[in-house]
Design an enzyme around this catalytic site. Sequence first.
Site, mmCIF file in Angstrom:
data_model
loop_
_atom_site.group_PDB
_atom_site.id
_atom_site.type_symbol
_atom_site.label_atom_id
_atom_site.label_comp_id
_atom_site.label_asym_id
_atom_site.label_seq_id
_atom_site.Cartn_x
_atom_site.Cartn_y
_atom_site.Cartn_z
ATOM 1 N N ASP A 18 31.787 55.044 16.689
ATOM 2 C CA ASP A 18 30.860 54.108 16.619
ATOM 3 C C ASP A 18 29.639 54.816 15.568
ATOM 4 O OD1 ASP A 18 30.051 55.890 18.510
ATOM 5 O OD2 ASP A 18 28.667 54.657 19.365
ATOM 6 N N ASP B 167 24.512 61.475 20.783
ATOM 7 C CA ASP B 167 25.398 62.160 21.859
ATOM 8 C C ASP B 167 26.343 61.042 22.471
ATOM 9 O OD1 ASP B 167 23.288 60.470 23.018
ATOM 10 O OD2 ASP B 167 23.197 61.792 24.792
ATOM 11 N N GLU B 168 27.232 60.616 21.502
ATOM 12 C CA GLU B 168 28.170 59.490 21.668
ATOM 13 C C GLU B 168 29.408 59.646 20.797
ATOM 14 O OE1 GLU B 168 27.753 54.462 22.149
ATOM 15 O OE2 GLU B 168 26.009 55.598 21.385
ATOM 16 N N ASP C 18 33.821 47.921 17.743
ATOM 17 C CA ASP C 18 33.601 48.117 16.498
ATOM 18 C C ASP C 18 34.758 48.245 15.547
ATOM 19 O OD1 ASP C 18 31.559 49.154 18.539
ATOM 20 O OD2 ASP C 18 30.431 50.036 16.995
ATOM 21 N N GLU D 32 23.181 50.319 12.723
ATOM 22 C CA GLU D 32 23.495 49.675 13.875
ATOM 23 C C GLU D 32 22.849 48.324 14.289
ATOM 24 O OE1 GLU D 32 24.016 50.936 18.553
ATOM 25 O OE2 GLU D 32 22.616 52.245 17.191
#
Length: 914
Positions: free
Chosen positions: A479, A484-485, A492, A759
Amino acid sequence: MKGLFLYILFAIPAMCLAQTPAVDNLTCEYLFNPVGIDQVQPRLSWKINSAQRNTLQQAYHIRVATDASFSSSKTVWNTGKISSDSSILITYQGAPLKSATRYYWQVKIWDNHGHISAWSKTAYFETGLLSPADWTASWIVPQQDSLRKIAAPMLRKQFTLSKKIVSARAYVTAHGLYELYLNGKKVGDQELTPGWTEYKKRLQYQVYDITTMLQQGDNVVGAMIGDGWFRGTTGINQWAFWGRKLALLCQLQITYADGTVQHINSDGSWKGFKSSPVTLNGIYDGENYDARKEIPGWDSKGFNDAGWVPVDTAVYDKKMLVGVESVPVHKIQEIKPIGIFKSPKGTQIIDFGQNLTGWVRLKVSGPAGQTINIRHAEVLDKFGEFYTANLRKATATINYTLKGGGAEVHEPHFTFFGFRYIAVTGFPGEIKPENFTAVVVHSAMPVTGEFTCSDTMINKLQHNIMWGQKGNFVDIPTDCPQRDERLGWTGDAQVFSRTAAFNMQVAPFFAKWMKDVAADQYPNGGIPFVVPDNLLTNQATSAGWGDVSVIVPWTMYQVYADKRILQTQYPSMKAYVDYIVKKSGSRYIWHGGSLFGDWLFYRPGIYDFSEPNGYTSPDLIATAFYAYSSKLLSQAAGVLGNTADEKKYGDIYEHVKKAFIHNYITPTGRVFADSQTGYVLALKFGLMPDSLKAKAAAYLVDDVRSRNNHLSTGFLGTPYLCQVLSQNGHSNVAYDLLLQKTYPSWLYPVKMGATTIWERWDGIKTDSTFQDKTMNSFNHYSYGAVGDWMYQQMAGLQMDAPGYKHIIIKPEPHRKFSFVKASLESMYGQVLSSWAAKDGTMQVHVKIPPNTTADVILPETDGQEIKQDGKPVTGTAEENNTAIKVGSGEYTFSYHWVPKKEAKKTDKRMASTD
């Protein structure tokens, strides 16, 4: 006369030679000369190069052998002449392939003009280890602390080779990320190996040709292992989700000139060292590197390893090992700084001018013990200060401690960052441009598409779409690459997959990831939010996200005519739709199936009631996707010859459609909630009765116009918005949406200086403040899905048969553009569609690759005389367009063109914020 006779004598063979087709671009499983193929029946493809128009293949001849001379004793497959126009993804059907073996292959073809090509240049593919029994190496586990943050362990083994070497391979994987070394040099040019898969079920291994790296006599193999996704922190603060112990599996296979084979395997004779200069590493954390702790010669012969300790061996299931199915991650390009400056508060900042994914290469000289701190950020705040709040808990930092004594060069090992800017402290002396270079890193997918037009902002939008794909296709479709992902969010990937396939060759990339989608699928058929799944969401599934299991395989089949991905994924596709069937019951309405809704749809301020937001009923969304996936599953079943399922899921689609109409569509064609996304999904998924399509499209147009040509859609409605408008006769409205420069729109971020897709529509507000810092990525490709419409409708580059076997060229020109041009390197070759309008003349230029045909639909001809390459030509009238059938070749059409204008409504419920 004699001179004329000689000219004719020599000219005729030359002319014949010019007409003779050539065969090139030979690929195996989409790859050029791949090493480590795990397919027991790999597929072969080629392209035809012919200057003669209307060229089609009529037959082919393939030969495959274990030597490049194709001697009869070494030939394993010889098709002879096969009457067929197939030239892509031809399944190998020769003798069973052997592990660790190189196979050479050639092809020649016969065309429809009576010509026969020469044999192509020789290509090859090399198998990996096709059976778990082929693995003779053992998993080894170096001594390591059980702490959350540890140094990257180092491993080594010295060995002797006694004979002349003719070939050698390394088969390697790890729990964690690894770097392999031989005799002091890194093996291969891949990064972040072995990649990210559902480690509990699938683990990739890499194969390297190491022939030239070995020598007769003493040699040393070494490795360093980092935490990576396996042991490091991922997801929502999940540490060591797949395991706490780093491990290595390494098998060197050396073939000698006398035909004998020797294996150098990872086993208990290897030694390890738990301290290393990489004192900390992590996907989110970054890296601490202390150059004073470097161990010179540790991976070379003659090194005294008395202080190193023996490793442990472990037993892990080798049945889950798979050869690399995707394209590897590489360093793709380098970018130099465009600015070096200090912020108002004195922070030393370097600007690379482009939001990118990768890292920086540092060049420095200074005293031992000096530590340079490098932080990464996508943006600066409104005051010009370094902004990292949107990274959340990701420290995204490099700390490099110098060893002293001269010039030092450093690149991090087991991490990556999303950034445009870096902030630097501790640098000895003045920073100069040559001290820092940004290294762009992503999966090495060939660029296949190009889009350009007369509007510089739209070109910048395409640039941002492409860079969003580069930054987020790092072994899996993430994404975002910075906070922190960095997870494989299924929604997506689903919405962007079609655009991705225009920009780059993504077939193997998605084929690999979709196998992980199936591996992570819940027992009840539901699909996780992210794949690989490490969110521990108690088997939750959301419409539009779970539908990735159906939509992406179908999209890949359409673009690449790849039936195998349908065959491979079909059980997963079916299990997902069956899951919805059970959830929806006899009413065929999927209540509660949409947990995310139309994610990040437009909504005004929390207390602003002056205009409606873009809210769409979650149950409407869930039911619409239920219908769509049922329909696609029925079509996939038809392609695979499963007539029973074709009918079963076709009937389910009709039931869902009936329920959708009853629950969500009024007799006048209004869609419940009256949102843009509601109309878009109903029209795109075929859920609107034919008699009401025009009215529904008109309501959609009214909504867009009432918002002063602004969209209000989120992740699920945006990809289809312009497409639905164009397909229902409102391309002018789609263009007005595309060209809108105020929030919310595609060009608002461009106007605000974006170099990737955001985003949020308003990630940076008009006053230069930020949206919600907890979820505000500036490299998030979902809204870039409009690229599909730009290629297909603006440029008119469409398909009418899977893989572009039959092509539709149908541009939709607009008066605000003087030209649009797009090309795509399809499986058959380059397809090009461009149009240019000047002084009342429309010129359409197309290129159709050999072994394909096309219909060229010339827009708004209105009875005008049409010329093809300067000569009059006639076609078939289609409303106010003209259709002309063509074969391969390049063609230029021209005619008089008067752009039509559309009256606009002026109700401005959404005031301009420009």
